[in-house]
Design a protein around this motif. Structure first.
Motif, mmCIF file in Angstrom:
data_model
loop_
_atom_site.group_PDB
_atom_site.id
_atom_site.type_symbol
_atom_site.label_atom_id
_atom_site.label_comp_id
_atom_site.label_asym_id
_atom_site.label_seq_id
_atom_site.Cartn_x
_atom_site.Cartn_y
_atom_site.Cartn_z
ATOM 1 N N SER A 166 0.015 -7.169 39.078
ATOM 2 C CA SER A 166 1.057 -7.929 38.383
ATOM 3 C C SER A 166 0.703 -8.113 36.908
ATOM 4 O O SER A 166 1.568 -7.985 36.031
ATOM 5 N N SER A 206 3.237 -3.048 48.127
ATOM 6 C CA SER A 206 2.108 -3.409 47.289
ATOM 7 C C SER A 206 1.116 -4.250 48.086
ATOM 8 O O SER A 206 1.422 -4.775 49.146
ATOM 9 N N PRO A 225 -1.416 -16.773 45.165
ATOM 10 C CA PRO A 225 -1.180 -15.899 44.005
ATOM 11 C C PRO A 225 -1.233 -16.670 42.682
ATOM 12 O O PRO A 225 -0.909 -17.854 42.635
ATOM 13 N N LEU A 226 -1.627 -15.952 41.654
ATOM 14 C CA LEU A 226 -1.512 -16.506 40.298
ATOM 15 C C LEU A 226 -0.045 -16.422 39.927
ATOM 16 O O LEU A 226 0.567 -15.365 40.050
#
Ligand SMILES: [Zn+2]
Lengths: 222, 156
Positions: free
Chosen positions: A44, A2, A9-10
């Protein structure tokens, strides 16, 4: 593989809160700005949105009812009565449902009632007084002895409603010997336990111990 | 229970990322709420529930039998996309299983927060009630332990 996140990142917690409409304005703005330019985090978030699975129901009983039933179930083997005989209702057993099928070396089980209803998921509802058989799905290469232990809440000792099954030809939805009847009205934890190359020792089983798979079941609404 | 309907699936997804077992994740979350219901626990905000799920997952993985069972049957797809790594290694259930007995309670929780839940150090500090400095120190120690295990391909 990915995509990589374009920055920090969140977190999944932030994404879940955003998805649930629980994010404060500052977090909401941060999520929207980030997923607008980060494919990894956008993917995500999409995976959360796409997850349409339903949870099994919680026990319908409220606390006081749970306690009352726990007391009622507390005395010895009262909750479960051994049902005599093996081939009580084999004729109407349906095949196990797809969601409970397992991968690799895993073991799964379903309970099938004498009215042919199935309990395949954790949190499934059992009917008081109904007789159930245990169908196990296990790799064909597996050779083990099998037992069924039932735990009622925090009670340390399992009830064994069935005779152990010494040798089972593993496969998809294979019935263990015997059937049992549930008389209680409280949530139950039903565990299928196995030992490869030896007999299951009932005296040496720990709750949630090794080589077992369990489901918590709740009484059906009347 | 409203919190179960509201947050149950978020918690199942979280437990799946840790355990990589859909049935164990669902059973764990269900068991948590059954216990909360009995205890009449009212603090049911997502951050509190998140910590409770982390701790239950770690307890499960610290049990040798459950660990072996989960490792034997785990589903790689249940890990979800890995957006953070530790020394370029994805912290999946295999690596987690190697780490659980090498770290203390606080380090285990921070490990999950950082490398599975993808939280920032600030988020971890807030969630766990620690100073950011403490979180940083714990992360340094976690990274040292991961480094000491060698690379994923290295013979053990
Ligand atoms: Zn990102």
């Amino acid at each position: 593989m990915s995509a990589r996140c374009t920055g920090e990142p969140l977190s999944w917690l932030a994404l879940e809160r955003y998805h649930a409409g629980d994010a404060p304005a500052e977090l909401r703005a941060r999520v929207e700005a980030h997923v607008g330019e980060c494919e990894a985090c956008a993917a995500s978030l999409r995976s959360i949105v796409a997850d349409q699975r339903q949870l099994p129901a919680l026990p319908a009983s409220r606390r006081s009812k749970v306690r009352r039933l726990r007391r009622a179930l507390g005395g010895g083997v009262g909750a479960l009565a051994l049902a005599a005989g093996v081939a009580l209702f084999v004729a109407r057993q349906p095949a196990p449902t797809e969601p409970d099928r397992v991968k690799g070396g895993d073991v799964a089980f379903v309970l099938v009632g004498d009215d042919a209803t199935q309990i395949a998921e954790a949190g499934g509802a059992f009917a008081e007084g109904r007789r159930y058989k245990v169908l196990v799905t296990c790799p064909p290469s597996m050779h083990a002895s099998w037992d069924v232990a039932v735990y009622e809440g925090a009670r340390p000792s399992p009830v064994f409603p069935l005779e152990p099954t010494r040798d089972l030809t593993c496969g998809n939805g294979v019935a263990l010997d015997g059937a049992f009847r549930v008389h209680g009205r409280d949530a139950l934890r039903v565990c299928v336990v196995w030992r490869e190359g030896e007999l299951v020792d009932r005296a040496a089983l720990a709750p949630d111990g090794a080589r077992s798979v369990c489901k918590t079941l709740v009484p059906a609404d009347d | 229970m409203e919190a179960y309907e509201r947050w149950g699936m978020a918690l199942v997804r979280k437990a799946e990322r840790i355990l990589q077992s859909r049935s164990d994740a669902q059973d764990l979350v269900h068991g948590l709420f059954v216990d909360l219901l009995e205890k009449d626990e009212m603090n049911l905000e997502l951050p509190y529930l998140y910590r409770a799920v982390t701790n239950r997952c770690l307890t499960l993985l610290r049990d040798e039998g459950n660990r072996a069972r989960i490792l034997a049957a785990h589903d790689p797809d249940a890990r979800g996309a890995a957006r953070t790594t530790c020394h370029d290694r994805v912290v999946d259930v295999d690596l987690l299983a190697k780490l659980v007995d090498r770290l203390d309670d606080e380090e285990r929780e921070i490990l999950v927060c950082r490398f599975i839940d993808d939280m920032t150090q600030d988020e971890i500090a807030e969630l766990c009630g620690l100073s950011r400095k403490t979180v940083g120190k714990r992360l340094d120690r976690i990274k040292d332990v991961v480094a000491s295990l060698g690379g994923a391909e290295a013979p053990s």
